[in-house]
Design a protein around this motif. Structure first.
Motif, PDB file in Angstrom:
ATOM      1  N   LEU A   1      -6.924 -13.922   1.488  1.00 43.70           N
ATOM      2  CA  LEU A   1      -7.057 -14.409   3.002  1.00 43.70           C
ATOM      3  C   LEU A   1      -8.394 -13.618   3.316  1.00 43.70           C
ATOM      4  O   LEU A   1      -8.122 -12.192   3.154  1.00 43.70           O
ATOM      5  CB  LEU A   1      -6.096 -14.156   3.938  1.00 43.70           C
ATOM      6  CG  LEU A   1      -6.164 -14.679   5.135  1.00 43.70           C
ATOM      7  CD1 LEU A   1      -6.291 -16.250   5.315  1.00 43.70           C
ATOM      8  CD2 LEU A   1      -4.951 -14.528   6.145  1.00 43.70           C
ATOM      9  N   ARG A   2      -9.482 -14.026   3.522  1.00 47.12           N
ATOM     10  CA  ARG A   2     -10.696 -13.389   3.905  1.00 47.12           C
ATOM     11  C   ARG A   2     -10.586 -12.515   5.286  1.00 47.12           C
ATOM     12  O   ARG A   2      -9.850 -12.683   6.163  1.00 47.12           O
ATOM     13  CB  ARG A   2     -11.947 -14.076   3.847  1.00 47.12           C
ATOM     14  CG  ARG A   2     -12.063 -14.669   2.390  1.00 47.12           C
ATOM     15  CD  ARG A   2     -13.464 -15.666   2.566  1.00 47.12           C
ATOM     16  NE  ARG A   2     -13.448 -16.429   1.297  1.00 47.12           N
ATOM     17  CZ  ARG A   2     -12.978 -17.347   0.867  1.00 47.12           C
ATOM     18  NH1 ARG A   2     -12.070 -18.238   1.582  1.00 47.12           N
ATOM     19  NH2 ARG A   2     -13.301 -17.644  -0.321  1.00 47.12           N
TER      20      ARG A   2
ATOM     21  N   ASP B   1      -4.073 -20.755   3.069  1.00 48.08           N
ATOM     22  CA  ASP B   1      -3.848 -20.064   1.667  1.00 48.08           C
ATOM     23  C   ASP B   1      -2.506 -20.017   1.215  1.00 48.08           C
ATOM     24  O   ASP B   1      -1.740 -19.793   2.070  1.00 48.08           O
ATOM     25  CB  ASP B   1      -4.631 -18.446   1.921  1.00 48.08           C
ATOM     26  CG  ASP B   1      -6.234 -18.660   2.225  1.00 48.08           C
ATOM     27  OD1 ASP B   1      -6.612 -19.656   1.459  1.00 48.08           O
ATOM     28  OD2 ASP B   1      -6.676 -17.960   2.948  1.00 48.08           O
TER      29      ASP B   1
ATOM     30  N   GLU C   1      -9.100 -22.225  11.707  1.00 44.46           N
ATOM     31  CA  GLU C   1      -9.790 -21.032  11.636  1.00 44.46           C
ATOM     32  C   GLU C   1     -11.240 -21.418  10.913  1.00 44.46           C
ATOM     33  O   GLU C   1     -11.176 -22.128   9.780  1.00 44.46           O
ATOM     34  CB  GLU C   1      -9.356 -20.036  10.811  1.00 44.46           C
ATOM     35  CG  GLU C   1     -10.338 -18.931  10.316  1.00 44.46           C
ATOM     36  CD  GLU C   1      -9.574 -18.120   9.316  1.00 44.46           C
ATOM     37  OE1 GLU C   1     -10.455 -17.186   8.781  1.00 44.46           O
ATOM     38  OE2 GLU C   1      -8.305 -18.220   8.891  1.00 44.46           O
TER      39      GLU C   1
ATOM     40  N   SER D   1     -15.020 -20.418   8.943  1.00 41.08           N
ATOM     41  CA  SER D   1     -15.740 -19.365   8.814  1.00 41.08           C
ATOM     42  C   SER D   1     -17.355 -20.143   8.850  1.00 41.08           C
ATOM     43  O   SER D   1     -17.638 -21.087   8.091  1.00 41.08           O
ATOM     44  CB  SER D   1     -15.565 -18.749   7.429  1.00 41.08           C
ATOM     45  OG  SER D   1     -15.678 -19.748   6.348  1.00 41.08           O
TER      46      SER D   1
ATOM     47  N   TYR E   1      -4.020 -16.473  -3.523  1.00 43.81           N
ATOM     48  CA  TYR E   1      -5.349 -16.887  -2.862  1.00 43.81           C
ATOM     49  C   TYR E   1      -5.598 -15.758  -1.694  1.00 43.81           C
ATOM     50  O   TYR E   1      -4.793 -15.879  -0.659  1.00 43.81           O
ATOM     51  CB  TYR E   1      -5.084 -18.505  -2.434  1.00 43.81           C
ATOM     52  CG  TYR E   1      -4.777 -19.349  -3.620  1.00 43.81           C
ATOM     53  CD1 TYR E   1      -3.598 -19.554  -3.998  1.00 43.81           C
ATOM     54  CD2 TYR E   1      -6.010 -19.987  -4.265  1.00 43.81           C
ATOM     55  CE1 TYR E   1      -3.150 -20.220  -4.941  1.00 43.81           C
ATOM     56  CE2 TYR E   1      -5.660 -20.745  -5.510  1.00 43.81           C
ATOM     57  CZ  TYR E   1      -4.268 -20.760  -5.773  1.00 43.81           C
ATOM     58  OH  TYR E   1      -3.958 -21.515  -6.479  1.00 43.81           O
TER      59      TYR E   1
ATOM     60  N   THR F   1     -16.848 -23.832   6.895  1.00 45.93           N
ATOM     61  CA  THR F   1     -15.613 -23.724   6.190  1.00 45.93           C
ATOM     62  C   THR F   1     -14.497 -23.588   6.892  1.00 45.93           C
ATOM     63  O   THR F   1     -14.346 -22.558   7.692  1.00 45.93           O
ATOM     64  CB  THR F   1     -15.556 -22.651   4.702  1.00 45.93           C
ATOM     65  OG1 THR F   1     -16.853 -22.727   4.169  1.00 45.93           O
ATOM     66  CG2 THR F   1     -14.443 -22.914   3.914  1.00 45.93           C
ATOM     67  N   THR F   2     -13.524 -24.586   6.765  1.00 39.62           N
ATOM     68  CA  THR F   2     -12.129 -24.627   7.297  1.00 39.62           C
ATOM     69  C   THR F   2     -11.180 -23.432   6.375  1.00 39.62           C
ATOM     70  O   THR F   2     -10.820 -23.989   5.387  1.00 39.62           O
ATOM     71  CB  THR F   2     -11.716 -25.935   7.422  1.00 39.62           C
ATOM     72  OG1 THR F   2     -12.485 -26.727   8.293  1.00 39.62           O
ATOM     73  CG2 THR F   2     -10.284 -25.852   8.153  1.00 39.62           C
ATOM     74  N   GLU F   3     -10.922 -22.428   6.948  1.00 37.91           N
ATOM     75  CA  GLU F   3     -10.077 -21.514   6.262  1.00 37.91           C
ATOM     76  C   GLU F   3      -8.542 -21.770   6.606  1.00 37.91           C
ATOM     77  O   GLU F   3      -7.961 -21.359   5.434  1.00 37.91           O
ATOM     78  CB  GLU F   3     -10.526 -20.080   6.597  1.00 37.91           C
ATOM     79  CG  GLU F   3     -12.014 -19.730   6.254  1.00 37.91           C
ATOM     80  CD  GLU F   3     -12.314 -19.420   5.019  1.00 37.91           C
ATOM     81  OE1 GLU F   3     -11.606 -19.601   3.825  1.00 37.91           O
ATOM     82  OE2 GLU F   3     -13.641 -19.562   4.558  1.00 37.91           O
TER      83      GLU F   3
ATOM     84  N   THR G   1      -1.635 -16.577  10.598  1.00 38.57           N
ATOM     85  CA  THR G   1      -2.505 -17.325   9.624  1.00 38.57           C
ATOM     86  C   THR G   1      -2.342 -16.699   8.357  1.00 38.57           C
ATOM     87  O   THR G   1      -3.331 -16.773   7.460  1.00 38.57           O
ATOM     88  CB  THR G   1      -4.002 -16.930  10.064  1.00 38.57           C
ATOM     89  OG1 THR G   1      -4.264 -15.526  10.208  1.00 38.57           O
ATOM     90  CG2 THR G   1      -4.398 -17.621  11.469  1.00 38.57           C
TER      91      THR G   1
ATOM     92  N   ARG H   1     -16.705 -16.110  12.431  1.00 44.38           N
ATOM     93  CA  ARG H   1     -15.217 -16.684  12.096  1.00 44.38           C
ATOM     94  C   ARG H   1     -14.621 -16.999  13.455  1.00 44.38           C
ATOM     95  O   ARG H   1     -14.632 -16.144  14.376  1.00 44.38           O
ATOM     96  CB  ARG H   1     -14.510 -15.544  11.458  1.00 44.38           C
ATOM     97  CG  ARG H   1     -13.669 -16.104  10.641  1.00 44.38           C
ATOM     98  CD  ARG H   1     -12.910 -15.399   9.591  1.00 44.38           C
ATOM     99  NE  ARG H   1     -13.879 -15.119   8.585  1.00 44.38           N
ATOM    100  CZ  ARG H   1     -13.610 -15.479   7.157  1.00 44.38           C
ATOM    101  NH1 ARG H   1     -12.609 -16.564   7.120  1.00 44.38           N
ATOM    102  NH2 ARG H   1     -14.518 -15.407   6.114  1.00 44.38           N
TER     103      ARG H   1
END
Length: 350
Positions: A7-8, A304, A276, A278, A5, A249-251, A101, A227
């Motif tokens: 991580l952006r 993630d 975090e 976004s 998955y 969105t909670t990343e 993170t 972010r």
């Protein structure tokens, strides 16, 4: 076989980028903070990263800008509820933040070969300029903390000191000035071409709430992306009115171990939870408030994961099936033995 998955990238808005110099003001390249303006049409902010910490009385923003320009001056203005102290940070803080993170690594064992799963109003007289509280040189960046004055006076000070504001950008200063906010004006003073990240800058100021300045971003003309990373005792959520018109969105949200980096340790200030967020802003012109942040209703963790799949086999066959068949066979043998013994016992009875 595994599943990842991703991580952006980490991007945060920190204010408004402005031009400095004597030439005509050029159009702004869009960014979450409203855009960078420069006589050099190629000048732009490539990336903006920041981390927030708040102890209930004093807030700190640690930010790092990635900028690109070929020699034209560029500048940034960040509004703060009270005058900010500006100092230099280190790139090591962001290296550790990336580690903290990073996706959680998990090994799953497959036994069957299946798939994976604000302040008081200002009463300044018309045309009054701001007070210059401090000015520091941070490498190629000059940072000046300003307090007071009205829009006309602040415009005159910025113009005199080499900052040129587009009318739509300067208009966004007025609400902050009327509410008594202060500003940090930062500009690049080097004429050398720049491509890459500047050294991080730390802004520390008194605040009775956890706030992130966003109203100046109303000058942007394209959708914006923000972010935020926040240290706290709990998972953090937005509570400002603009939340409903933007996508948040909670990343990442999880308890963490104490950071080893001095800057992050100071930001955390003993708080052991990192969030975090976004945020996508489809229509910057509709922005009406700054980001207001507060504890979420529940501390539901979000992280993630990198899942590594390991298949368990026996003699080249899925171990789960082998063990089931073996177990059934053993049970069958035991049942057969029990039945034979009962049969033999029955036959001996008179």
């Amino acid at each position: 076989m595994g599943m990842r998955y991703a991580l952006r990238s980490l991007v945060v808005t920190v204010g408004v980028a402005l031009a400095a110099g004597s030439g005509a003001v050029m159009s702004a390249n869009a960014c979450a903070c409203g855009g960078i303006v420069s006589g050099d049409s190629s000048a732009r902010v490539d990336s903006e990263t920041a981390v927030l910490g708040w102890d209930g009385k004093r807030e700190t923003i640690l930010m790092r800008l990635g900028m690109r320009f070929e020699g034209a001056d560029a500048a940034l203005i960040v509004p703060t509820p009270t005058p900010a102290t500006v100092s230099a940070g280190t790139a090591a803080s962001f290296t550790e933040l990336t580690r903290m993170t990073a996706p959680e690594r998990v090994t799953e064992y497959d036994w069957f070969g299946s798939g994976s799963l604000g302040g008081d109003s200002s009463g300044a007289a018309p045309g009054s300029g701001p007070d210059v509280l401090s000015q520091v040189q941070l490498g190629p960046l000059e940072a000046t903390t300003l307090r007071g004055g009205d829009l006309t006076g602040v415009r005159e000070w910025l113009d005199t000191n080499g900052y040129q504001l587009r009318p739509e950008v300067s208009a966004t200063l007025d609400p902050y000035l009327r509410e008594g906010w202060s500003f940090v004006a930062m500009r690049l003073t080097s004429a050398k071409p720049l491509s890459g990240a500047l050294d991080p800058v730390r802004l520390t100021f008194d605040s009775d709430r956890l706030v992130y300045p966003m109203r100046m971003s109303a000058a942007a003309t394209t959708p914006q992306f923000v972010r935020l990373y926040i240290f706290s005792d709990h998972r953090i959520a937005r509570i400002d009115p603009d939340t409903n018109s933007q996508t948040t969105t909670t990343e990442f949200a999880s308890p963490i171990t104490e950071p080893t980096d001095p800057d992050l340790k100071a930001l955390a200030a003993g708080h052991n939870y990192l969030t975090e967020l976004s945020i996508r802003i489809p229509d910057p012109a509709a922005i009406t408030t700054d980001f207001l942040l507060a504890p979420a209703s529940k501390d539901v963790p979000v992280r993630d994961r990198i899942v590594t799949k390991e298949y368990v086999e026996i003699l080249g066959l899925p171990a789960g099936y082998v063990l089931i068949i073996t177990g059934l066979s053993v049970l069958g043998v035991i049942a057969s033995v029990v039945l034979r013994r009962r049969s033999a016992t029955s036959s001996r009875e008179p």
